[in-house]
Motif scaffolding. Structure first.
Motif, mmCIF file in Angstrom:
data_model
loop_
_atom_site.group_PDB
_atom_site.id
_atom_site.type_symbol
_atom_site.label_atom_id
_atom_site.label_comp_id
_atom_site.label_asym_id
_atom_site.label_seq_id
_atom_site.Cartn_x
_atom_site.Cartn_y
_atom_site.Cartn_z
ATOM 1 N N ARG A 179 11.763 2.850 2.847
ATOM 2 C CA ARG A 179 11.054 4.130 2.877
ATOM 3 C C ARG A 179 11.417 4.980 4.093
ATOM 4 N N ALA B 73 9.418 -1.052 4.265
ATOM 5 C CA ALA B 73 9.311 0.056 5.212
ATOM 6 C C ALA B 73 10.688 0.599 5.572
ATOM 7 N N GLU C 20 10.551 4.108 7.162
ATOM 8 C CA GLU C 20 9.515 3.931 8.186
ATOM 9 C C GLU C 20 9.944 2.993 9.306
ATOM 10 N N ARG D 211 9.876 1.278 14.521
ATOM 11 C CA ARG D 211 10.235 2.606 14.021
ATOM 12 C C ARG D 211 11.725 2.891 14.212
ATOM 13 N N THR E 240 0.810 -1.219 0.000
ATOM 14 C CA THR E 240 0.000 0.000 0.000
ATOM 15 C C THR E 240 0.842 1.266 0.000
ATOM 16 N N GLY E 241 2.148 1.115 0.256
ATOM 17 C CA GLY E 241 3.004 2.283 0.393
ATOM 18 C C GLY E 241 3.117 2.761 1.819
ATOM 19 N N SER E 242 2.465 2.060 2.741
ATOM 20 C CA SER E 242 2.479 2.421 4.159
ATOM 21 C C SER E 242 2.629 1.151 4.984
ATOM 22 N N LEU E 243 3.588 1.141 5.903
ATOM 23 C CA LEU E 243 3.772 -0.026 6.760
ATOM 24 C C LEU E 243 2.522 -0.292 7.595
ATOM 25 N N ARG E 244 1.913 0.754 8.094
ATOM 26 C CA ARG E 244 0.710 0.573 8.918
ATOM 27 C C ARG E 244 -0.381 -0.134 8.132
ATOM 28 N N ASP E 245 -0.639 0.327 6.911
ATOM 29 C CA ASP E 245 -1.706 -0.276 6.121
ATOM 30 C C ASP E 245 -1.341 -1.694 5.673
ATOM 31 N N ASP E 246 -0.062 -1.919 5.357
ATOM 32 C CA ASP E 246 0.379 -3.268 4.991
ATOM 33 C C ASP E 246 0.199 -4.226 6.167
ATOM 34 N N ASP F 184 -0.872 -0.192 16.007
ATOM 35 C CA ASP F 184 -0.558 1.185 16.408
ATOM 36 C C ASP F 184 0.191 1.279 17.733
#
Length: 201
Positions: A148, A145, A150, A198, A83-89, A190
């Motif tokens: 990127r 991530a 992240e 992180r 998705t381009g986002s670690l959270r969403d992945d 989260d």
């Protein structure tokens, strides 16, 4: 067994076809009656074969049950979310796992883990197998991530990469849940996973 409870008439099958039929029958029995209720007689009746045929391949119901569970594991890990986002992945991966744990696969797994508490070697075998499944996709999303910025490169290890899914499995195993609310998945990502991986500083 048929829907009316009568034995299914035996059919002549050999090799892979017979093995697949027995494993499917065993998986269905595990989903319906659990490990404590599984018998070779019921599996043979459902598969349309004889008990002796089953014993020639699996020496006991424990070996058959584990083989049946393994046959339910995905042969490929499936598409890795990107998705381009670690959270969403991570959420997409957890939701996929949650769907599987809420399905017959999860019921069979929970039944095996509960039914084999007095067999630590078998429990270890199942947990090792489970731990190996899906490690690759989690490492993939974490490596992206890292690229990127992240995630910390030091977090790129199998143990850290799979923390989120391990926590979800523990919720099923320890708390006896049959499905997890989406809020729990978000909380795991989260409040635990993202802070853990992180970049430092």
């Amino acid at each position: 067994m048929g829907e009316d409870g009568t034995a299914v008439k035996a059919t002549r099958r050999r090799g892979a076809a017979l093995e697949a039929a027995v494993l499917q029958a065993a998986a269905e029995e595990l989903a319906e009656v659990g490990y404590p209720g599984l018998t070779m007689d019921r599996v043979a009746a459902r598969a349309g074969t004889s008990k002796n045929v089953i014993y020639r391949r699996w020496p006991n119901r424990t070996a058959l049950s584990i083989a049946a569970w393994r046959s339910m594991l995905p042969s490929t890990p499936g598409d890795v979310p990107d998705t381009g986002s670690l959270r969403d992945d991570a959420l997409a991966m957890l939701r996929r796992t949650n769907d599987r744990m809420a399905a017959p696969f999860g019921a069979v797994l929970r039944g095996l883990l509960a039914g084999m508490q007095d067999d630590p070697d078998r429990l270890h075998e199942i947990r090792e197998q489970l731990g190996r499944v899906g490690v690759g996709p989690w490492l993939t999303i974490l490596a992206r991530a890292v690229t990127r910025g992240e995630a910390d490169p030091a977090a790129l290890t199998p143990r850290v990469a799979t923390v989120a899914v391990d926590l979800l499995r523990n919720e099923y195993g320890l708390n006896g849940m049959t499905t997890a609310e989406d809020g729990l998945l978000i909380e795991i990502v989260d409040e635990i996973y993202l802070p853990l991986v992180r970049p430092r500083g």
